[in-house]
Design a protein around this motif. Structure first.
Motif, PDB file in Angstrom:
ATOM      1  N   ALA A  51     -32.756 -40.717  52.378  1.00 54.96           N
ATOM      2  CA  ALA A  51     -32.883 -41.789  53.375  1.00 54.96           C
ATOM      3  C   ALA A  51     -31.564 -42.491  53.670  1.00 54.96           C
ATOM      4  CB  ALA A  51     -33.947 -42.818  52.978  1.00 54.96           C
ATOM      5  N   GLN A  52     -30.504 -42.139  52.965  1.00 53.99           N
ATOM      6  CA  GLN A  52     -29.206 -42.793  53.141  1.00 53.99           C
ATOM      7  C   GLN A  52     -28.254 -41.918  53.965  1.00 53.99           C
ATOM      8  OE1 GLN A  52     -29.040 -45.926  51.315  1.00 53.99           O
ATOM      9  NE2 GLN A  52     -31.178 -45.280  51.120  1.00 53.99           N
ATOM     10  N   THR A  53     -27.151 -42.518  54.351  1.00 53.88           N
ATOM     11  CA  THR A  53     -25.997 -41.788  54.874  1.00 53.88           C
ATOM     12  C   THR A  53     -24.759 -42.304  54.141  1.00 53.88           C
ATOM     13  OG1 THR A  53     -25.427 -43.366  56.629  1.00 53.88           O
ATOM     14  CG2 THR A  53     -27.102 -41.697  57.157  1.00 53.88           C
ATOM     15  N   GLY A  54     -23.615 -41.779  54.503  1.00 56.01           N
ATOM     16  CA  GLY A  54     -22.384 -42.198  53.853  1.00 56.01           C
ATOM     17  C   GLY A  54     -22.023 -43.650  54.071  1.00 56.01           C
ATOM     18  N   VAL A  55     -22.660 -44.325  55.027  1.00 57.10           N
ATOM     19  CA  VAL A  55     -22.313 -45.723  55.298  1.00 57.10           C
ATOM     20  C   VAL A  55     -22.537 -46.607  54.084  1.00 57.10           C
ATOM     21  CG1 VAL A  55     -24.584 -46.451  56.181  1.00 57.10           C
ATOM     22  CG2 VAL A  55     -22.507 -47.543  57.046  1.00 57.10           C
ATOM     23  N   GLY A  56     -23.483 -46.232  53.213  1.00 54.51           N
ATOM     24  CA  GLY A  56     -23.746 -47.036  52.024  1.00 54.51           C
ATOM     25  C   GLY A  56     -22.604 -47.055  51.029  1.00 54.51           C
ATOM     26  N   TRP A  57     -21.665 -46.135  51.148  1.00 52.64           N
ATOM     27  CA  TRP A  57     -20.475 -46.146  50.292  1.00 52.64           C
ATOM     28  C   TRP A  57     -19.328 -46.916  50.949  1.00 52.64           C
ATOM     29  CZ3 TRP A  57     -21.763 -44.737  45.676  1.00 52.64           C
ATOM     30  CH2 TRP A  57     -22.642 -43.671  45.445  1.00 52.64           C
ATOM     31  N   ILE A  58     -19.426 -47.199  52.247  1.00 52.64           N
ATOM     32  CA  ILE A  58     -18.331 -47.837  52.982  1.00 52.64           C
ATOM     33  C   ILE A  58     -18.448 -49.354  52.936  1.00 52.64           C
ATOM     34  CG2 ILE A  58     -17.228 -48.064  55.242  1.00 52.64           C
ATOM     35  CD1 ILE A  58     -16.797 -45.334  53.998  1.00 52.64           C
ATOM     36  N   THR A  59     -19.678 -49.862  53.086  1.00 50.20           N
ATOM     37  CA  THR A  59     -19.892 -51.299  53.111  1.00 50.20           C
ATOM     38  C   THR A  59     -21.269 -51.606  52.561  1.00 50.20           C
ATOM     39  OG1 THR A  59     -19.810 -53.280  54.524  1.00 50.20           O
ATOM     40  CG2 THR A  59     -20.855 -51.326  55.451  1.00 50.20           C
ATOM     41  N   THR A  60     -21.505 -52.871  52.211  1.00 46.31           N
ATOM     42  CA  THR A  60     -22.818 -53.310  51.748  1.00 46.31           C
ATOM     43  C   THR A  60     -23.569 -53.935  52.925  1.00 46.31           C
ATOM     44  OG1 THR A  60     -22.100 -55.539  51.146  1.00 46.31           O
ATOM     45  CG2 THR A  60     -21.814 -53.788  49.489  1.00 46.31           C
ATOM     46  N   PRO A  61     -24.893 -54.063  52.826  1.00 46.18           N
ATOM     47  CA  PRO A  61     -25.639 -54.615  53.965  1.00 46.18           C
ATOM     48  C   PRO A  61     -25.336 -56.084  54.256  1.00 46.18           C
ATOM     49  CG  PRO A  61     -27.100 -54.213  52.103  1.00 46.18           C
ATOM     50  CD  PRO A  61     -25.793 -53.569  51.770  1.00 46.18           C
ATOM     51  N   ASP A  62     -24.700 -56.797  53.329  1.00 49.07           N
ATOM     52  CA  ASP A  62     -24.274 -58.171  53.613  1.00 49.07           C
ATOM     53  C   ASP A  62     -22.792 -58.241  53.940  1.00 49.07           C
ATOM     54  OD1 ASP A  62     -23.697 -57.473  50.977  1.00 49.07           O
ATOM     55  OD2 ASP A  62     -23.818 -59.534  50.243  1.00 49.07           O
ATOM     56  N   GLY A  63     -22.177 -57.086  54.208  1.00 47.41           N
ATOM     57  CA  GLY A  63     -20.830 -57.062  54.762  1.00 47.41           C
ATOM     58  C   GLY A  63     -19.687 -57.064  53.776  1.00 47.41           C
ATOM     59  N   ARG A  64     -19.976 -56.873  52.479  1.00 48.26           N
ATOM     60  CA  ARG A  64     -18.896 -56.803  51.499  1.00 48.26           C
ATOM     61  C   ARG A  64     -18.301 -55.390  51.439  1.00 48.26           C
ATOM     62  NH1 ARG A  64     -21.319 -56.930  46.936  1.00 48.26           N
ATOM     63  NH2 ARG A  64     -23.411 -56.975  47.857  1.00 48.26           N
ATOM     64  N   GLU A  65     -17.185 -55.299  50.750  1.00 51.00           N
ATOM     65  CA  GLU A  65     -16.494 -54.014  50.626  1.00 51.00           C
ATOM     66  C   GLU A  65     -17.336 -53.031  49.809  1.00 51.00           C
ATOM     67  OE1 GLU A  65     -11.942 -52.825  49.808  1.00 51.00           O
ATOM     68  OE2 GLU A  65     -12.895 -53.919  48.171  1.00 51.00           O
ATOM     69  N   GLY A  66     -17.443 -51.813  50.292  1.00 50.54           N
ATOM     70  CA  GLY A  66     -18.162 -50.773  49.568  1.00 50.54           C
ATOM     71  C   GLY A  66     -17.269 -50.053  48.574  1.00 50.54           C
ATOM     72  N   VAL A  78     -10.556 -40.449  48.471  1.00 49.58           N
ATOM     73  CA  VAL A  78     -12.009 -40.563  48.518  1.00 49.58           C
ATOM     74  C   VAL A  78     -12.556 -39.766  49.689  1.00 49.58           C
ATOM     75  CG1 VAL A  78     -13.903 -42.170  48.984  1.00 49.58           C
ATOM     76  CG2 VAL A  78     -12.099 -42.819  47.386  1.00 49.58           C
ATOM     77  N   CYS A  79     -13.608 -38.998  49.438  1.00 50.41           N
ATOM     78  CA  CYS A  79     -14.350 -38.315  50.488  1.00 50.41           C
ATOM     79  C   CYS A  79     -15.778 -38.843  50.500  1.00 50.41           C
ATOM     80  CB  CYS A  79     -14.381 -36.808  50.268  1.00 50.41           C
ATOM     81  SG  CYS A  79     -12.797 -35.992  50.454  1.00 50.41           S
ATOM     82  N   VAL A  80     -16.262 -39.241  51.661  1.00 51.03           N
ATOM     83  CA  VAL A  80     -17.633 -39.726  51.836  1.00 51.03           C
ATOM     84  C   VAL A  80     -18.342 -38.771  52.782  1.00 51.03           C
ATOM     85  CG1 VAL A  80     -19.085 -41.618  52.642  1.00 51.03           C
ATOM     86  CG2 VAL A  80     -16.910 -42.116  51.505  1.00 51.03           C
ATOM     87  N   VAL A  81     -19.468 -38.229  52.361  1.00 48.45           N
ATOM     88  CA  VAL A  81     -20.149 -37.221  53.163  1.00 48.45           C
ATOM     89  C   VAL A  81     -21.438 -37.781  53.746  1.00 48.45           C
ATOM     90  CG1 VAL A  81     -19.214 -35.461  51.606  1.00 48.45           C
ATOM     91  CG2 VAL A  81     -21.612 -36.166  51.363  1.00 48.45           C
ATOM     92  N   ASP A  82     -21.853 -37.187  54.857  1.00 48.78           N
ATOM     93  CA  ASP A  82     -23.228 -37.279  55.345  1.00 48.78           C
ATOM     94  C   ASP A  82     -23.865 -35.921  55.097  1.00 48.78           C
ATOM     95  OD1 ASP A  82     -22.713 -39.815  56.271  1.00 48.78           O
ATOM     96  OD2 ASP A  82     -22.927 -39.329  58.397  1.00 48.78           O
ATOM     97  N   GLN A  83     -24.941 -35.900  54.319  1.00 42.32           N
ATOM     98  CA  GLN A  83     -25.588 -34.626  54.021  1.00 42.32           C
ATOM     99  C   GLN A  83     -25.874 -33.828  55.297  1.00 42.32           C
ATOM    100  OE1 GLN A  83     -29.174 -34.551  51.687  1.00 42.32           O
ATOM    101  NE2 GLN A  83     -28.580 -36.360  50.534  1.00 42.32           N
ATOM    102  N   PRO A  84     -25.858 -32.501  55.239  1.00 40.11           N
ATOM    103  CA  PRO A  84     -26.297 -31.708  56.387  1.00 40.11           C
ATOM    104  C   PRO A  84     -27.679 -32.155  56.859  1.00 40.11           C
ATOM    105  CG  PRO A  84     -25.313 -30.287  54.736  1.00 40.11           C
ATOM    106  CD  PRO A  84     -25.419 -31.657  54.112  1.00 40.11           C
ATOM    107  N   ALA A  85     -27.848 -32.185  58.181  1.00 41.60           N
ATOM    108  CA  ALA A  85     -29.092 -32.627  58.817  1.00 41.60           C
ATOM    109  C   ALA A  85     -29.344 -34.115  58.605  1.00 41.60           C
ATOM    110  CB  ALA A  85     -30.290 -31.802  58.353  1.00 41.60           C
ATOM    111  N   ARG A  86     -28.277 -34.879  58.434  1.00 45.07           N
ATOM    112  CA  ARG A  86     -28.394 -36.311  58.147  1.00 45.07           C
ATOM    113  C   ARG A  86     -27.218 -37.046  58.762  1.00 45.07           C
ATOM    114  NH1 ARG A  86     -30.166 -38.744  53.165  1.00 45.07           N
ATOM    115  NH2 ARG A  86     -31.050 -36.742  52.592  1.00 45.07           N
ATOM    116  N   GLY A  87     -27.441 -38.208  59.334  1.00 48.68           N
ATOM    117  CA  GLY A  87     -26.350 -39.023  59.841  1.00 48.68           C
ATOM    118  C   GLY A  87     -25.517 -38.287  60.877  1.00 48.68           C
TER     119      GLY A  87
END
Length: 357
Positions: A51-66, A78-87
């Protein structure tokens, strides 16, 4: 913020379909952060869960640094991926399986507010989700931001097939790396290391998909017949149709029955399993560690509560004290796959991996 270069590219994938209607299938989007001053030998590959994408590693939902920019600022590539068929990695409805979404109530009960409807004993200890008076529930701005980021996703084993191939393709491009996996992505860490022995220099599995063998919690219908995964892993002696893996319960955990076979491509990979205090994973992650030990993998079990970090749930990288946890992870990385550094997270004596809570 430290100076760094941001790159975006795709790896893996193949053309599929009739000649007059071909599409690319199975490709994976990668966002790479390279600091101007590299201080560590191996890149970190962050792989998100269901249910996630790579955005969860970039920032938090309240806007802090990920975690991704935090590690990059400290000298890690650092490499942040979006799984195949996702994001940002295309889903092909004619080639990929169907998608499944997670509901608001499931999100609240499992991740953001389990303390209000405890489904496991530790849930009442959950305190770290950010937000206001209604934190963790629909209507709170932070929850709404988090739920807006949730996407429909493939289930296993198709996700395992696609991610093993795409993860191997990423390592073929960037070279040796350390895998940081969360939840569902725990499956992918074992599979990628098995597919590319020698290119995975370490694995940090944040509450990896489990417990071993039996999917007794979510009852997805797919048991992990190779112990950690539903796809094949390389054991010695080999697993064959005539000599399959057999399992039995030992101390409340499903482990190999009889003489244990060794996971030959994982046995030499420094591995940590990280579990938070208030998550549903606190009930069974010790079984994952016990299974790894039995199969010859020298995995370290890091219970955050034993390190003085309290109140976290399954989405630890997004919670109020997320950078305290990142510092613990970095300390383990430096000690096990890098060079020495200041002790940031002081370890207290821990219970043996196979012990109950």
């Amino acid at each position: 913020m430290a100076s760094m270069r941001w790159e975006r590219f795709f790896v893996g994938g193949a053309y599929a379909g009739p000649a007059d209607a071909q599409v690319m299938h199975g490709q994976m989007h990668v966002e790479m952060l390279t600091p101007d001053e590299l201080r560590h030998p191996w890149p970190l590959v962050f792989i998100h869960g269901a249910a996630q994408t790579g955005v969860g590693w970039i920032t938090t939902p309240d806007g802090r640094e990920g975690w991704a920019p935090w590690f990059a600022e400290r000298g890690w590539k650092v490499c942040v991926v979006d799984q195949p068929a996702r994001g940002r990695s295309a889903w092909r409805p004619d080639l990929d399986g169907g998608l499944k979404s997670i509901s608001v109530s499931q999100t609240e009960n499992l991740f953001t507010a389990p303390e209000h409807n405890p489904g496991w004993p530790q849930a009442e200890l959950h305190t770290q989700w950010p937000g206001g008076a209604g934190k963790g529930r629909a209507g709170d701005p932070v929850f709404d931001q988090f739920y807006a980021s949730q996407v429909a996703s493939l289930t296993n084993p198709e996700s395992e097939i696609l991610m093993q191939a795409a993860g191997a393709a990423l390592l073929d491009r960037i070279g040796p790396a350390v895998l940081i996996t969360h939840s569902q992505a725990g499956l992918f860490g074992w599979l990628i290391a098995d597919a590319r022995p020698g290119l995975v220099k370490g694995i940090v599995a944040l509450e990896p998909a489990g417990p071993p063998y039996k999917d007794s919690l979510f009852r997805s219908g797919f048991d992990r017949e190779f112990g950690l995964t539903s796809l094949p892993l390389t054991y010695e002696p080999p697993v064959t149709a005539e000599a399959p893996l057999e399992f039995e319960q030992q101390g409340g955990c499903w482990l190999q029955k009889g003489a244990a076979r060794r996971l030959v491509h994982l046995a030499g990979v420094p591995t940590a399993v990280v579990t938070s205090e208030a998550s549903y994973h606190a009930e069974y992650d010790h079984c994952m560690v016990a299974y790894l030990h039995q199969a010859g993998v020298e995995a370290e079990f890091i219970r955050l509560a034993d390190r003085g970090i309290h109140g976290n749930g399954h989405m630890m990288m997004l919670e109020k004290n997320s950078l305290d946890i990142a510092a613990c992870v970095e300390e383990w990385l430096i000690a096990n796959v890098g060079t020495s550094a200041e002790r940031i997270c002081k370890a207290a004596p821990m219970a043996p991996p196979s012990s109950p809570l």
